[in-house]
Design a protein around this motif. Structure first.
Motif, PDB file in Angstrom:
ATOM      1  N   TYR A 110       9.612  -4.814   1.172  1.00 25.34           N
ATOM      2  CA  TYR A 110       8.441  -5.616   1.523  1.00 25.34           C
ATOM      3  C   TYR A 110       8.950  -6.745   2.405  1.00 25.34           C
ATOM      4  N   GLU A 111       8.566  -6.669   3.682  1.00 24.45           N
ATOM      5  CA  GLU A 111       9.077  -7.621   4.661  1.00 24.45           C
ATOM      6  C   GLU A 111      10.614  -7.617   4.610  1.00 24.45           C
ATOM      7  N   ASP A 112      11.255  -8.758   4.328  1.00 18.53           N
ATOM      8  CA  ASP A 112      12.720  -8.803   4.297  1.00 18.53           C
ATOM      9  C   ASP A 112      13.294  -8.626   2.892  1.00 18.53           C
ATOM     10  N   PHE A 114       4.925  -4.379  -4.766  1.00 20.17           N
ATOM     11  CA  PHE A 114       5.428  -3.914  -3.469  1.00 20.17           C
ATOM     12  C   PHE A 114       4.593  -2.744  -2.956  1.00 20.17           C
ATOM     13  N   LEU A 115       4.237  -1.838  -3.867  1.00 20.86           N
ATOM     14  CA  LEU A 115       3.456  -0.658  -3.475  1.00 20.86           C
ATOM     15  C   LEU A 115       2.005  -1.005  -3.159  1.00 20.86           C
ATOM     16  N   THR A 156       1.162 -12.384   2.150  1.00 19.95           N
ATOM     17  CA  THR A 156       2.109 -12.662   3.219  1.00 19.95           C
ATOM     18  C   THR A 156       2.444 -14.167   3.250  1.00 19.95           C
ATOM     19  N   ALA A 157       3.448 -14.509   4.042  1.00 20.04           N
ATOM     20  CA  ALA A 157       3.867 -15.896   4.118  1.00 20.04           C
ATOM     21  C   ALA A 157       2.750 -16.773   4.662  1.00 20.04           C
ATOM     22  N   ASP A 158       1.940 -16.252   5.574  1.00 19.31           N
ATOM     23  CA  ASP A 158       0.859 -17.026   6.166  1.00 19.31           C
ATOM     24  C   ASP A 158      -0.260 -17.313   5.161  1.00 19.31           C
TER      25      ASP A 158
END
Length: 228
Positions: free
Chosen positions: A131-133, A164-165, A224-226
Motif C-alpha cells: 500500500y503506497e510505500d 490493505f486489501l 491516503t496521506a491527503d
C-alpha cells in the motif's frame, strides 16, 4: 498466475469470489453452460476448482465424480449444507477440502493456498501486500516502510491485511470480526478494540497511525496521506 474455476450458480457469491481472487492475482472463470461443466473445466485447465453442491442441472457430487475420471485437479466444495454427512461424501467423491456457507473469503483463500501448496500447483505464492510505500509480509506479519520494520502479531497482521486489501473503503467491525475469527459470533467488541489499539501503536512507528481513521458508529478506513 494460478487459475481457479468456479462452479457456483449464486451470482452474488460468484462475484465476491472473483473480486477477492483478483486481489490475490488469481485468474478465475465461471460456468457458461451448466450441461458442459467438465468440458469447460478441461478447456480452462485450472489449478483448482471451487465446487458448490446444489447446482442448476446435476449436483456438485456428480460433476466431481465425472471430473475425477479425466482430471486430478484439486476441488474445494462450498455449500450451505451441514458438514456431515455431505463433507464425508464430498471427500469420498474426490474433493480436497470443504467450506460451509456462509464463509469468510479469507478462510477460503487460506484453504486455496494450502491446497495449492500441498499439490505444488502454486509456483509463486503471494507473500506480501503493498500500500503506497508500505509492504506487509503476510507470512511473517512484518510491516516494512523505508528502513523500518515493525513486527505484528498474527491477529494484527490479519487486520492490516484487510485494510490493505480494502484501502480507501469503509471496513465495519462486523466485517473485521467475521474475517479474523471466522464469524465472530462469540467475540466481543472489546477484543477487537484491544487489537486495534495495539495495531495503531505499532503503526505510529512508521507514520501510518493517522491514516487508519475511525468513522464513529460505522467502522474504520485506511486513507491516503491527503485525506488524513
Amino acid at each position: 498466475m494460478p487459475k481457479i474455476f468456479i462452479v457456483e450458480d449464486d451470482r452474488t457469491i460468484t462475484n465476491a469470489m472473483i473480486k477477492e481472487f483478483n486481489k490475490w492475482q488469481y485468474l478465475s472463470q465461471t460456468v457458461q453452460d451448466w450441461n458442459s461443466v467438465v468440458a469447460e473445466i478441461r478447456t480452462f485447465q485450472p489449478d483448482i476448482v471451487i465446487m458448490d453442491i446444489t447446482l442448476p442441472t446435476f449436483d456438485g457430487f456428480y460433476w466431481t465424480s465425472q471430473l475425477r475420471q479425466v482430471s486430478d485437479v484439486p476441488v474445494i466444495f462450498v455449500s450451505a449444507a451441514d458438514m456431515d454427512p455431505n463433507a464425508v461424501r464430498a471427500i469420498a467423491t474426490g474433493a480436497d477440502d470443504y467450506v460451509v456457507k456462509p464463509f469468510s473469503l479469507n478462510v477460503l483463500i487460506s484453504k486455496i493456498q494450502a491446497v495449492l501448496r500441498r499439490t505444488k500447483r502454486e509456483a509463486i505464492p503471494m507473500e506480501s501486500l503493498t500500500y503506497e510505500d508500505y509492504r506487509l509480509n503476510i507470512l511473517t506479519n512484518e510491516l516494512k516502510y523505508q528502513d523500518h520494520t515493525v513486527k505484528l502479531t498474527p491477529t494484527e497482521g490479519t487486520i492490516l491485511k484487510i485494510f490493505f486489501l480494502n484501502a480507501g473503503k469503509l471496513v465495519t467491525k462486523q466485517q473485521l470480526m467475521q474475517n479474523i475469527w471466522q464469524g465472530g459470533s462469540f467475540i466481543e467488541d472489546s477484543v477487537l478494540n484491544v487489537n486495534m489499539s495495539r495495531l495503531r501503536e505499532k503503526l505510529d512507528q512508521v507514520n501510518l497511525r493517522g491514516r487508519l481513521v475511525t468513522e464513529r458508529g460505522r467502522g474504520y478506513r485506511l486513507v491516503t496521506a491527503d485525506e488524513s
